[in-house]
Scaffold this active site. Sequence first.
Site, PDB file in Angstrom:
ATOM      1  N   GLU A  29      61.626  38.237  75.745  1.00 53.33           N
ATOM      2  CA  GLU A  29      61.540  38.003  76.863  1.00 53.33           C
ATOM      3  C   GLU A  29      59.960  36.941  77.310  1.00 53.33           C
ATOM      4  O   GLU A  29      59.171  36.814  76.317  1.00 53.33           O
ATOM      5  CB  GLU A  29      61.270  39.391  77.513  1.00 53.33           C
ATOM      6  CG  GLU A  29      59.927  40.128  77.315  1.00 53.33           C
ATOM      7  CD  GLU A  29      59.521  41.223  77.999  1.00 53.33           C
ATOM      8  OE1 GLU A  29      59.492  41.382  79.131  1.00 53.33           O
ATOM      9  OE2 GLU A  29      59.280  42.421  77.300  1.00 53.33           O
ATOM     10  N   LYS A 163      57.527  52.510  78.536  1.00 53.70           N
ATOM     11  CA  LYS A 163      56.380  52.224  78.706  1.00 53.70           C
ATOM     12  C   LYS A 163      55.570  53.805  79.224  1.00 53.70           C
ATOM     13  O   LYS A 163      56.403  54.821  79.869  1.00 53.70           O
ATOM     14  CB  LYS A 163      55.885  51.505  79.864  1.00 53.70           C
ATOM     15  CG  LYS A 163      56.248  50.249  79.647  1.00 53.70           C
ATOM     16  CD  LYS A 163      56.045  49.217  80.899  1.00 53.70           C
ATOM     17  CE  LYS A 163      56.168  47.715  80.138  1.00 53.70           C
ATOM     18  NZ  LYS A 163      57.684  47.577  80.170  1.00 53.70           N
TER      19      LYS A 163
END
EC number: 4.2.1.70
Length: 318
Positions: A29, A163
Site C-alpha cells: 500500500e 490495529k
Amino acid sequence: MNISNKVPFKFSLEVKEALESGKPVVALESNVITHGLDYPDNVTTAKNVEQAVRESGAIPATIGIDKGEFLIGMSDEQIEKFATASHVPKVTSRDIPVVLASGGMGATTVASSILAAEIAGIKFFCSAGIGGVHRGAETSMDISADLTQLTRSRVAVVCAGAKNILDIGLTLEFLETWNVPVISYQSDDFPAFYCRSSGFKSPQRLDELAVIAKAIEINWMLPGGKGVLITTPTKPEDALDNQKIDIIIQEAVLEAKKKNIVGNSLTKYLMRMVDRETDGISAKANMAVLVNTAEVAGKLAVAACLQSSTFFARIKSQ
C-alpha cells in the site's frame, strides 16, 4: 475478460515482467507513505519494505494513484513524490472511481490496494495491520472497508493482525461470519499490530509456508472462496506491551469522543496519540512490523510458486 485493460493501470517494467513470466509478486500500500509515517522515515521504510520483499525472492509492487491511473510498482522518484506531497487523499475502495475520473493523486489503503492487486493479477499483499471493527461500532457502525474487501477479492493478505485501536474480538467475529480464513503463522495468538498478542487466540495456526500456500489455493478452488488473512507476529525485540498500549488507546478513544473525531480521521488521531504517549517508540515499532510482514509475504509468495508452477495460472483462469 481482462479488466485491467479497461481500468487505467501503469505497471513498472519490473512488475510487468514479473507478472508476465509468472514470478511471485507482493503488492504494497501507499497510504503508509503519505499518512502512516513522517518524512523522511516514510521513504526509508517504503524502500526497506520493498527490499525485504526482494530479499525473500519476490518482486514488490507498491500501489498508488497518480494522474488518474493506478501505479502498480513505484520508482524511487514516485515514492519520493508521494512522501513529500503536501496533500495526498487517502483512497479506499469506494473512492477509486472519483479519484481516477478526476485525474488526481491518491494513496491506497489496504482495501483499495487489495482491489487493485486483484485486477492487476497480483495474489499476495502485505501490510502492518488491517483495519477492522472499531470500538463502539455497535452505535457508530464504524467498520473498515478492509474487511469487506477481503470478502470480495481473491487476494492473500499478510499482516501483523489488526490495529490495537480496534475491537479485535468483533473484528474476528466479522471475519468468521463472512467466511474469511484466518491463519496465524507459527503462533497460537492473533497479533495486534506492534503487539505479539491481542489477547485473542487465532482461529488457525500453521507452521509451514508451503502448507499455508496450499490452504490458500484450496480456498480459491472452493465456491465463493475469496480473501485469506495470514497473520505473523512482530519479532519479540520489536514488540510493545499490549496492556500498556490498550490503556493509552482507551484514554485516546475518550478524548476522540469529546472532540467528536469520527470516520476517517479517527484512526489517524488514535495512532498519533499512541505515538505521542510512547515518545515515538510505536512509530519505530510500526516500521519494524512493516519490514517483518513484507519478509513473510515474500517468502509465502515464493512458496506458492514453488509448490505448483501452475498456481497463479490455474487460479487466474477460474
